[in-house]
Motif scaffolding. Structure first.
Motif, PDB file in Angstrom:
ATOM      1  N   MET A  51      -2.239 -50.736  19.812  1.00 31.83           N
ATOM      2  CA  MET A  51      -1.564 -49.560  20.361  1.00 31.83           C
ATOM      3  C   MET A  51      -2.429 -48.316  20.180  1.00 31.83           C
ATOM      4  O   MET A  51      -2.482 -47.460  21.080  1.00 31.83           O
ATOM      5  CB  MET A  51      -0.193 -49.364  19.691  1.00 31.83           C
ATOM      6  N   GLY A  52      -3.106 -48.208  19.045  1.00 30.62           N
ATOM      7  CA  GLY A  52      -3.993 -47.066  18.821  1.00 30.62           C
ATOM      8  C   GLY A  52      -5.058 -46.975  19.916  1.00 30.62           C
ATOM      9  O   GLY A  52      -5.352 -45.886  20.436  1.00 30.62           O
ATOM     10  N   LEU A  53      -5.614 -48.111  20.266  1.00 32.37           N
ATOM     11  CA  LEU A  53      -6.666 -48.123  21.289  1.00 32.37           C
ATOM     12  C   LEU A  53      -6.078 -47.852  22.675  1.00 32.37           C
ATOM     13  O   LEU A  53      -6.692 -47.169  23.498  1.00 32.37           O
ATOM     14  CB  LEU A  53      -7.411 -49.457  21.258  1.00 32.37           C
ATOM     15  N   ILE A  54      -4.885 -48.355  22.921  1.00 35.37           N
ATOM     16  CA  ILE A  54      -4.204 -48.058  24.196  1.00 35.37           C
ATOM     17  C   ILE A  54      -3.929 -46.551  24.280  1.00 35.37           C
ATOM     18  O   ILE A  54      -4.150 -45.926  25.329  1.00 35.37           O
ATOM     19  CB  ILE A  54      -2.882 -48.851  24.317  1.00 35.37           C
ATOM     20  N   GLU A  55      -3.480 -45.969  23.168  1.00 30.10           N
ATOM     21  CA  GLU A  55      -3.151 -44.534  23.187  1.00 30.10           C
ATOM     22  C   GLU A  55      -4.376 -43.673  23.468  1.00 30.10           C
ATOM     23  O   GLU A  55      -4.273 -42.645  24.145  1.00 30.10           O
ATOM     24  CB  GLU A  55      -2.468 -44.138  21.868  1.00 30.10           C
ATOM     25  N   ASN A  56      -5.545 -44.099  22.979  1.00 30.34           N
ATOM     26  CA  ASN A  56      -6.769 -43.371  23.328  1.00 30.34           C
ATOM     27  C   ASN A  56      -6.926 -43.268  24.843  1.00 30.34           C
ATOM     28  O   ASN A  56      -7.319 -42.230  25.381  1.00 30.34           O
ATOM     29  CB  ASN A  56      -8.006 -44.065  22.745  1.00 30.34           C
ATOM     30  N   LYS A  57      -6.619 -44.342  25.513  1.00 30.44           N
ATOM     31  CA  LYS A  57      -6.750 -44.361  26.976  1.00 30.44           C
ATOM     32  C   LYS A  57      -5.665 -43.515  27.637  1.00 30.44           C
ATOM     33  O   LYS A  57      -5.937 -42.786  28.588  1.00 30.44           O
ATOM     34  CB  LYS A  57      -6.617 -45.791  27.497  1.00 30.44           C
ATOM     35  N   LEU A  58      -4.452 -43.639  27.128  1.00 27.27           N
ATOM     36  CA  LEU A  58      -3.355 -42.862  27.719  1.00 27.27           C
ATOM     37  C   LEU A  58      -3.642 -41.375  27.582  1.00 27.27           C
ATOM     38  O   LEU A  58      -3.387 -40.589  28.505  1.00 27.27           O
ATOM     39  CB  LEU A  58      -2.020 -43.226  27.048  1.00 27.27           C
ATOM     40  N   LYS A  59      -4.185 -40.989  26.430  1.00 25.74           N
ATOM     41  CA  LYS A  59      -4.538 -39.567  26.219  1.00 25.74           C
ATOM     42  C   LYS A  59      -5.553 -39.114  27.249  1.00 25.74           C
ATOM     43  O   LYS A  59      -5.399 -38.062  27.868  1.00 25.74           O
ATOM     44  CB  LYS A  59      -5.110 -39.362  24.808  1.00 25.74           C
ATOM     45  N   GLU A  60      -6.594 -39.896  27.446  1.00 24.89           N
ATOM     46  CA  GLU A  60      -7.632 -39.541  28.426  1.00 24.89           C
ATOM     47  C   GLU A  60      -7.036 -39.307  29.810  1.00 24.89           C
ATOM     48  O   GLU A  60      -7.526 -38.491  30.580  1.00 24.89           O
ATOM     49  CB  GLU A  60      -8.643 -40.683  28.552  1.00 24.89           C
ATOM     50  N   HIS A  61      -6.006 -40.067  30.145  1.00 23.88           N
ATOM     51  CA  HIS A  61      -5.394 -39.960  31.470  1.00 23.88           C
ATOM     52  C   HIS A  61      -4.120 -39.112  31.463  1.00 23.88           C
ATOM     53  O   HIS A  61      -3.355 -39.141  32.428  1.00 23.88           O
ATOM     54  CB  HIS A  61      -5.075 -41.358  32.024  1.00 23.88           C
ATOM     55  N   ASN A  62      -3.903 -38.361  30.358  1.00 21.50           N
ATOM     56  CA  ASN A  62      -2.702 -37.502  30.264  1.00 21.50           C
ATOM     57  C   ASN A  62      -1.401 -38.257  30.500  1.00 21.50           C
ATOM     58  O   ASN A  62      -0.512 -37.784  31.207  1.00 21.50           O
ATOM     59  CB  ASN A  62      -2.779 -36.351  31.279  1.00 21.50           C
ATOM     60  N   LEU A  63      -1.301 -39.440  29.920  1.00 20.72           N
ATOM     61  CA  LEU A  63      -0.113 -40.259  30.168  1.00 20.72           C
ATOM     62  C   LEU A  63       0.738 -40.456  28.914  1.00 20.72           C
ATOM     63  O   LEU A  63       1.717 -41.196  28.940  1.00 20.72           O
ATOM     64  CB  LEU A  63      -0.523 -41.635  30.709  1.00 20.72           C
ATOM     65  N   MET A  64       0.378 -39.784  27.819  1.00 20.51           N
ATOM     66  CA  MET A  64       1.054 -40.035  26.554  1.00 20.51           C
ATOM     67  C   MET A  64       2.549 -39.717  26.625  1.00 20.51           C
ATOM     68  O   MET A  64       3.391 -40.460  26.129  1.00 20.51           O
ATOM     69  CB  MET A  64       0.413 -39.214  25.438  1.00 20.51           C
ATOM     70  N   ASN A  65       2.868 -38.590  27.234  1.00 20.53           N
ATOM     71  CA  ASN A  65       4.267 -38.146  27.205  1.00 20.53           C
ATOM     72  C   ASN A  65       5.196 -39.023  28.036  1.00 20.53           C
ATOM     73  O   ASN A  65       6.369 -39.160  27.731  1.00 20.53           O
ATOM     74  CB  ASN A  65       4.370 -36.703  27.694  1.00 20.53           C
TER      75      ASN A  65
END
Lengths: 554, 554
Positions: A101-115
């Motif tokens: 999940m940590g590694l997935i979140e790195n990607k989501l952050k890059e694409h502004n998808l965290m929220n």
């Protein structure tokens, strides 16, 4: 297993078969779909200019209301790399273990998808209810920590999906794959086993990750007077851990170089998946303050990737590290098929600069060999075998193994990406096909480059192009200017003046012929020019550049 | 050796170092130059559209009156492939053994050079006087028959050049490498040994070619009920001989398929280098008259080459052979680095069509491993060692071996292509450099494609191009037509209409800005359009297609 169970579910691989990478599989029952993994593939040699290939999820989009969630087995690019692209379209809740999940979140952050993305970290042994399905995460070993197999409880029976795995009795981090749980599930009854085929051609057992640590110790001991540089996979946290252990033991400072490795190790460190003794890790800018024999540089580029740190170091274009005679460079990796030449190029460059390169016995695989696969079959005793993760030759050798393990031939299926397999106690058949070609990502464009564009790039790359510009009078249809000839990627124009002049004459003649006959259809004129030029150039040069006549009118 | 000899000669490799292929070396003494081998290289991945690379012989052309002859070690493409191209410029007399000459003559015929080229077939043990040099041909073993090492008697001493070689105590054709002669020469005194480095990384001894014959026998015995297809190198006549031997023994007809293999086997057969029992070889068109289990197809394509027979068979585009379930396909070859992916692709295709593919233990190398190299050093005891034939990593491992064999470090030299090495009893130094970059052959063009053209092809291959056509009035410098935008290899235009329209607007604005400010310099206008378009496209797509503004005036 309940032998009277007439229920069936559908297994639909949308990627990952007949190729390495782009792993994604859907499992469907009535109004519930779960998705396992969502990886990318790196482009094949003939996909010119393409950055990435991601799965075609048309089928999932058409059934978006059914999709209950994405369960992810581990944090490698070929299992998580397409998540940000696909989440933009499907917005599935994501279930994964902590590091994954940590590694997935790195990607989501890059694409502004965290929220916008629902996420749930899952522990080994935990169960997740997703519509008609229940999914249990089981500990496995692999070349990245926190890898999981999935036990998927379906109305038709239990499906076990191994993810990428190996059996490591002495792992560097965490415990051994949960063989007891595989055995328990096997006792209860497993409908189908979907297991990793990557090493199905290889006899025996894959070595433990710890063996590499012993090799590092020996190499550090043998090379006490030299700077050591070690290239490995950015995501192999345990490998980096072991290098750092050896560094600590032999009194060296460790430097990590290469953006992807820095990112992953930072995440791993924050989440507690790597243990770095104080004052061991230094920044690359501090390296110059230490003597060579007190430093180890851990870097990306073990596959000879063009822009990776080690390749830049080898080519003398790295701004902080230059190879000196006496440097010891260790490749802690095997070349992935297709990368051999690039790796050897880097090795040649390093050796020519005086480095001593070591690339044997410094790596172990993260995938199960045949004896490990047999053990998993022996523990789970599935009714059906569905080999996954591999090229066709791997899937086939895996299928043969399943038959050796006593599964009837008709209960072993080599699927093709896009197949819809209906499976239940009394059913095991491909009943349909869904779209599942990869989608090309080029820059910001997703899917705007397809086969026609690639065919043009291919043609341009081989022989370049010749542009012919002709200006006609709108009313009289007579030539006003041109033909002007421009070429790119064809020949050195300066040294081929006669050829270019003969091109112009050929073109002029074709044009004159058309105009004198009163041809006014531009398509027709262009095609005559193309034909004549093509024939002329083939005769004269035995080459076929793209020929592009452009007509303007004034 | 005469220790008072103050004479020196020059050794000038014009290709073949730091790479596999394009072997050619000049040896010079006063008014005499001899040339050893004249091979081609296949293009690297970044040499887009290039067919072949041949040596740059500028130095030889500048000294054409000195060139006494070309001596050729064996008939592989990387040793003879450039001969027709270079002969057109230098017209050297050619000296080679019988089969080697036969293969050279095939090339000369293709290029209509037979009448103008002096040729002499040389036997093992025979000496040729070439100006200040005498050259003796010595029997060796290799993956093609009639291979020779050269003893080159020079005023400075004896230089031994092994060519490509291995030590085969039980060769299929001809005798074992003439170890006695190497020993005799060593006793007399060898100034320098130039030996094959290809397998210098590999420990031990290369296996005899005969071992493959035994494997074939076993495979024919094991697969009596199946059609057998065997892919191997077109030039490995002994390998084909052994397949035919097994075919004869097991009552099969043999078919040879693939143009290059048919050509070479025809020449080998005419010259007596292969022995085909009557009624064993049949034409491919007759294959259908025999049951599958009575046929073996011998074919090219063992490296996964796109258009080779086996690749066409695997892709179902061969017009005479289709794979059937049960076919046994044997790769009698190892993938050359860089070809792995292509080979695996063919294997996957064959297996997916039901063939059983065998690719292990069915090949032996034609090059000496470390123990064989040591034997040659022990027999010849040269004063100097000059490793040849290999990438840098091979040359380096070979150099280390020479030092292990007792040659002082300063007497071992890893040369670079183009180096001029002056060598004599008291001299061993690189004293100069001559042009030695490869020359690109593309279609009929030799040397008309260079780095600028390749850079354009590279750019076009990655992102395609956008052409902007603008027509200006000759007198007023006002816009008469355009800007018209044409793209190729960039995006699907139909699905990117807004993007293309925005391109046009960007371009129009750039143009208006120039024209309103009275800019008349076309170069300036083009560069403004290029800059604006480049920036717009990068922002919008993160891609950099080639941008090509074309201005015409009316």
């Amino acid at each position: 297993m309940n032998k009277n169970n007439k229920e069936t579910v559908k297994i639909i691989p949308l990627g990952g078969l007949e190729q390495i990478g782009m792993n994604i599989t859907a499992i469907e029952y009535e109004d519930s779909i779960i998705v396992i993994d969502c990886g990318l593939a790196f482009p094949e040699d003939d996909m010119l200019g393409i950055d990435l290939v991601i799965p075609d999820v048309t089928y999932l989009k058409e059934n978006a209301d059914k999709v209950r969630g994405l369960v992810v087995t581990h944090g490698h690019e070929d299992h998580i790399g397409a998540i940000p692209y696909i989440e933009k379209e499907l917005n599935m809740p994501i279930y994964a273990t902590k590091l994954t999940m940590g590694l997935i979140e790195n990607k989501l952050k890059e694409h502004n998808l965290m929220n916008n993305t629902r996420r749930k970290v899952v522990k080994y042994g935990q169960n997740i209810n997703l519509g008609a399905f229940r999914v249990e995460f089981i500990r496995t070993n692999h070349s990245i920590a926190d890898s999981a197999a999935l036990a998927i409880y379906t109305p038709a029976g239990l499906i076990v999906h191994t993810g990428d795995f190996k059996i490591d009795y002495t792992p560097v981090f965490g415990g051994t794959i949960d063989l007891q749980r595989f055995a328990e599930l096997g006792k209860k009854g497993v409908l189908a086993l979907m297991a990793d085929s990557t090493n199905a051609e290889k006899e025996g057992f894959t070595q433990s990750e710890k063996t590499v640590g012993r090799t590092f110790d020996n190499l550090f001991n043998d090379n006490k007077d030299h700077r050591i540089i070690i290239a490995t996979f950015a995501s192999n946290v345990d490998r980096v851990q072991q290098i750092i252990n050896s560094a600590y033991k032999y009194g060296r400072k460790a430097v990590i170089e290469g953006r992807s490795m820095v990112n992953i190790i930072t995440t791993a460190s924050e989440l507690g998946y790597i243990n770095i003794p104080d004052n061991t890790l230094i920044d690359i800018s501090e390296m110059k303050n230490y003597p060579d024999e007190k430093v180890v540089l851990i870097t990306t580029g073990s596959q000879g990737e063009n822009m990776a740190a080690l390749s830049r170091i080898a080519a003398s274009i790295h701004n902080k590290v230059a190879i000196k005679p006496g440097d010891v460079v260790i490749f802690s990796s095997h070349p992935i098929p297709g990368n051999e030449k690039a790796v050897f190029k880097v090795i040649n460059e390093l050796e020519a600069k005086g480095a001593h390169v070591i690339f044997e016995d410094t790596h172990v695989s993260g995938h199960a060999c045949r004896e490990e696969l047999k053990l998993i079959y022996a523990l789970t005793r599935p009714k059906y075998a569905i080999p996954v993760h591999g090229e066709y030759r791997h899937l086939k050798r895996h299928a043969e193994l399943a038959v050796e393990m006593g599964i009837p031939k008709e209960n072993v299926k080599i699927m093709t990406t896009g197949d819809v397999l209906e499976i239940g106690e009394e059913k095991f058949d491909v009943v349909g096909k869904v779209p599942a070609q990869g989608v090309f990502v080029d820059g910001l464009g997703v899917g705007d480059v397809g086969n026609i564009v690639l065919r043009d790039r291919q043609l341009l790359s081989q022989n370049g192009l010749i542009i012919i510009v002709v200006t006609l009078d709108r009313y009289s249809n007579q030539l006003v200017a041109g033909p002007d000839i421009v070429s790119r990627g064809f020949v050195y124009v300066r040294e081929s003046e006669t050829l270019m002049e003969d091109c112009r004459i050929t073109c002029q003649e074709a044009l004159d012929r058309c105009l004198s006959r009163g041809v006014t259809d531009w398509g027709k004129i262009k095609s005559v020019i193309k034909d004549d030029m093509g024939e002329f150039l083939w005769k004269r040069t035995k080459r076929s550049p793209m020929i592009l006549p452009i007509i303007t009118e004034v």
